[in-house]
Design an enzyme around this catalytic site. Structure first.
Site, short mmCIF file in Angstrom:
data_model
loop_
_atom_site.label_atom_id
_atom_site.label_comp_id
_atom_site.label_asym_id
_atom_site.label_seq_id
_atom_site.Cartn_x
_atom_site.Cartn_y
_atom_site.Cartn_z
N LYS A 87 26.09 34.32 42.56
CA LYS A 87 26.85 35.27 43.37
C LYS A 87 27.76 36.10 42.47
CE LYS A 87 29.64 35.59 47.58
NZ LYS A 87 30.20 34.87 48.75
N SER A 162 29.17 37.19 52.79
CA SER A 162 29.15 37.92 51.54
C SER A 162 28.11 37.37 50.55
CB SER A 162 30.54 37.86 50.89
OG SER A 162 30.93 36.51 50.61
N SER A 186 30.74 33.43 55.06
CA SER A 186 29.97 34.08 53.99
C SER A 186 28.81 33.27 53.44
CB SER A 186 30.90 34.49 52.85
OG SER A 186 31.72 35.56 53.23
#
Length: 484
Positions: A87, A162, A186
């Site tokens: 990420k 996210s 997320s």
């Protein structure tokens, strides 16, 4: 699924892929070849991977193959040779980490965040970064640097966020496993949108380190994968305390390893016999949810009953959850990003500015009210889990929405006032502090993925994943691959 000549390497689970490398059925470099070839094939369509570190990755894979040649298979690490993009909000030593923001467009960290370091120690080959919304704010992965990540099941739709880049990469068979983070959904929202599994652990189980605010409890890091089994494997290497974070770690690595060693088949056709599950469609608060999602929830509740669970309508009193989440999120965002907004306001998206300004405007009275609300919420949730083992809910309130929208402006006909309001199905649970997992629940009539959210009491991460794994093994909705 095990490695064979008929199974493409990247269709394998992380567990089976690492086993194949340890058994010398395939080399780490051959797996890496397949990984980068898949990126070349499908990433132009989904835009999940935004930075690649091919030279570094091949050097790591070569060292992995050298280790394989001289080490007994059972002494090699559990994720030996498994490739993974990380990420883009997680620091990766020597690999650009932008947080999706022009402010950090050229930032190359000199350290790994804990979640990355622990994956590397377990044998992962780091290959690059996957896309995020700017500073992980919001559940739609777009930014000014890299554009929008598209849903592998319908490229006109959002992949969520996210951790949307990770979810899209895993669904697209670029990699079997990834790291993510979750404050208001997320990990769970993109997992639901992309037909994969996203797990938000209890606080302290996977410490957020290094960190500026060691006492923060709302945000979590955790894994994302195509199966609960791989999530359990990931937790067996990610879990455990870190001296930089003073939060207690309620579940240790050994407990996840013990769960990973269990054979669910030994439980027979009713592996959830005796498990008590409360289910709610509106969180007891009239939360709007699209009907297609509710239809899937009802059908999968019956599946859980067929697996032996007792399922009945029940939900804890969540009336205080909005206040707890909204105040804590605003405080944490301002704590983390106030300097960035002050110094780079013209480069930061308006949603981030809005969050930071809300945090800066908080009064002492509001902080005290939120502390009292959190205590009431804790007692309500504690009482619920004295009667039930698991809470079953929709993960998201909407199906994957058009990728050219910043966020849904209405849900089931109800207007949404802010960019976080449509995520209440996840953020209400974040406020409770409980562990939660989104598992694939099937598809809408139009073929869009739907996720189910399972929640357990704080510290009951292993028990939650045991239930989720039984359901996942019985249904395997994630085996339905997108057509790319």
């Amino acid at each position: 699924m095990t490695a064979s000549a008929d199974t493409p390497l990247l269709e394998l689970s992380a567990r089976d892929l690492a086993a194949a490398v340890r058994a010398r059925t395939v080399s780490a470099r051959e797996v890496l070849d397949a990984h980068f070839a898949r990126i070349d094939d499908v990433n132009p369509a989904v835009n999940a991977v935004v930075t690649q570190a091919r030279t570094m990755a091949y050097e790591t894979a070569a060292r992995a193959d050298e280790l394989t040649a001289v080490t007994p298979a059972d002494e090699l690490p559990p994720l030996h040779g498994v490739p993974m993009t990380h990420k883009d909000t997680h620091a990766t030593k020597g690999i650009r980490t932008t947080s999706g923001s022009p402010v950090h467009a050229n930032l190359v960290p000199d350290h790994d965040d804990l979640v990355v370091a622990r994956f590397k120690a377990a044998g992962v080959v780091s290959t690059g970064k996957n896309n995020v919304p700017e500073f992980a704010a919001g559940s739609h992965s777009f930014n000014e640097l890299f554009g929008t990540t598209h849903n592998p099941y319908d490229r006109t739709r959002s992949a969520g966020g996210s951790s949307g880049g990770a979810a899209a990469a895993i669904a697209a068979r670029i990699q079997p496993l990834g790291d993510g983070s979750d404050m208001g959904g997320s990990l769970r929202n993109p997992a639901a949108f992309c037909n994969v599994v996203g797990f938000r652990p209890s606080a302290g189980v996977v410490p957020l380190a290094p960190t500026r605010n060691a006492w923060a409890w709302l945000g979590r890091t955790g894994p994302i994968a195509r199966s609960v089994d791989d999530v359990v494997l990931a937790m067996s290497v990610l879990a455990g305390p870190d001296p930089r974070v003073p939060l207690a770690c309620p579940v240790g690595r050994e407990q996840f390893r013990a769960l990973a060693a269990e054979d669910p088949a030994e439980l027979g056709s009713r592996p959830l016999a005796g498990v008590r599950i409360g289910v709610s469609t509106d969180f007891g608060l009239g939360v709007p949810v699209e009907q297609e999602i509710l239809d899937v929830l009802a059908a999968q509740a019956r599946v859980l009953e067929e697996l032996g669970a007792v399922v009945e309508e029940a939900v804890p009193d969540l009336r205080d959850a909005d206040e707890v989440f909204d105040t804590t999120r605003a405080f944490d965002m301002a704590t983390d990003l106030r300097t960035v907004v002050a110094e780079h306001r013209q480069q930061v998206k308006p949603e981030v500015i809005w969050n930071v300004e809300r945090g800066l405007a908080l009064t002492a009275g509001q902080l005290m009210d939120a502390a009292l609300a959190r205590t009431r919420l804790h007692e309500a949730v504690r009482g619920f889990f004295q009667a039930y083992d698991v809470l079953l809910l929709p993960t998201t309130q909407v199906l994957p929405f058009p990728a050219d929208e910043r966020w849904p402006r209405s849900v089931a006909g109800v207007p949404m006032e802010t960019y976080v309001e449509w995520m209440r199905s996840a953020s209400l649970i974040s406020a409770t502090g409980c562990p939660a997992v989104s598992v694939p629940g099937g598809f809408s009539p139009g073929g869009l993925p739907v996720g189910l959210q399972l929640v357990a009491a704080d510290g009951c991460d292993v028990e939650l994943l045991r239930v989720a794994r039984a359901y996942d093994a019985a249904t395997r909705h994630a085996d339905v691959a997108p057509r790319l």
